[in-house]
Write an enzyme that holds these catalytic residues in place. Sequence first.
Site, PDB file in Angstrom:
ATOM      1  N   SER A  68       0.830  -1.221   0.000  1.00  0.00           N
ATOM      2  CA  SER A  68       0.000   0.000   0.000  1.00  0.00           C
ATOM      3  C   SER A  68       0.854   1.256   0.000  1.00  0.00           C
ATOM      4  O   SER A  68       0.552   2.229  -0.710  1.00  0.00           O
ATOM      5  CB  SER A  68      -0.939   0.002   1.217  1.00  0.00           C
ATOM      6  OG  SER A  68      -1.836  -1.092   1.162  1.00  0.00           O
ATOM      7  N   GLY A 296      -6.435  -5.359  -3.127  1.00  0.00           N
ATOM      8  CA  GLY A 296      -6.898  -4.670  -1.911  1.00  0.00           C
ATOM      9  C   GLY A 296      -5.846  -3.727  -1.357  1.00  0.00           C
ATOM     10  O   GLY A 296      -6.156  -2.603  -0.938  1.00  0.00           O
ATOM     11  N   ASP A 297      -4.581  -4.170  -1.382  1.00  0.00           N
ATOM     12  CA  ASP A 297      -3.480  -3.310  -0.919  1.00  0.00           C
ATOM     13  C   ASP A 297      -3.372  -2.071  -1.805  1.00  0.00           C
ATOM     14  O   ASP A 297      -3.145  -0.961  -1.318  1.00  0.00           O
ATOM     15  CB  ASP A 297      -2.148  -4.071  -0.970  1.00  0.00           C
ATOM     16  CG  ASP A 297      -2.134  -5.306  -0.089  1.00  0.00           C
ATOM     17  OD1 ASP A 297      -2.928  -5.372   0.859  1.00  0.00           O
ATOM     18  OD2 ASP A 297      -1.313  -6.207  -0.368  1.00  0.00           O
ATOM     19  N   ALA A 298      -3.519  -2.279  -3.115  1.00  0.00           N
ATOM     20  CA  ALA A 298      -3.416  -1.166  -4.064  1.00  0.00           C
ATOM     21  C   ALA A 298      -4.561  -0.181  -3.861  1.00  0.00           C
ATOM     22  O   ALA A 298      -4.358   1.036  -3.935  1.00  0.00           O
ATOM     23  CB  ALA A 298      -3.419  -1.696  -5.495  1.00  0.00           C
TER      24      ALA A 298
END
Length: 342
Positions: A68, A296-298
């Site tokens: 992230s 999801g991290d992105a």
Amino acid sequence: MAVSKGVLLGLGNPLLDLSTTCDKEFLDKYGLKANDAILAEDKHHVMYDELVEKYDVEYIAGGATQNSIRVAQWLLGTPEATSMFGCVGKDKYADKMREKAEEVGVHVNYLVTTEQPTGTCAVLLTDHNRSLCAYLAAANCYKKDHLVEPENWAVVEQAKVYYSGGFHLTVAPDAMLALAKHATEKEKTFCLNLSAPFLCEFFCDPMMNLMPCVDILFGNETECVAFAKKHEFGTEDIKEIAKKIAELPKENKKRSRTVIITQGKDPVITVTDGKVTEYPIHALGKDEIVDTNGAGDAFVGGFLSQLVQDKDEAECVRCGNYAANYIIKQSGVTLNDKPDFK
């Protein structure tokens, strides 16, 4: 607006991802589910060698929080707008991770240990699912003492937004709490990610110790339902669960908690000031999807990149969706192009 140096700080588990496409038989052999995230047990330790021998493995600098932070840095562009704290070993894998993080402009603040090798994470892709099995090793050795060293705490004080993936609850919840309390006292923003169903179930106490200081909580629909089950909310309705999480006790009463739930191809759900909003996503065609790991991290990285610029929620979510769509088209969280988010 101009972005200041060190405005966003991440604390998490830096891991080297071993990413490959495998079959269900391999997952079954090691008791892994197609779409899950777990910590490695003793039975998994031999799996990493078998992966390298049996499959074509790609090595990628990873760990949820670091992913992230790297994405946010890529979007922000200003050198060292972001900082990353965590623990690595004294080895070539750590050198590779540091190189990849600094390449995009992240200011790296790793604690280096000689007691364990750099942590790794098996990223096992089947169809459009991904199973993560993390062997924390050195990442498990992070200590709050490192965070509060004067030169490191100066980096903490410089930031205005803090982000930790829930995975770090298994490592240094006291360090996370130190960040969260600082954010609350200085009226800054502390963000947490539920990260995995097992954290909601088995690391409930440290998670709930943090919750009163959490200004923004991220999660996906599976994690959301696991949280609701653990806390006996009596519903599996994502919107209702998000509202209940938003209403949990909070120390800084001047600002309500925002809850953001991603749902794959379905709309992103947010709750802010008790109001539920749905943001549709731009769904990709099956032929465009390369790797869902890191989406999801992105999303979080994209969201945070706009948050530190004081953009409104809709713009933060729009950038989150842009970043997620970009990463889904890559193998792993690789940032090969200049962002064209407008």
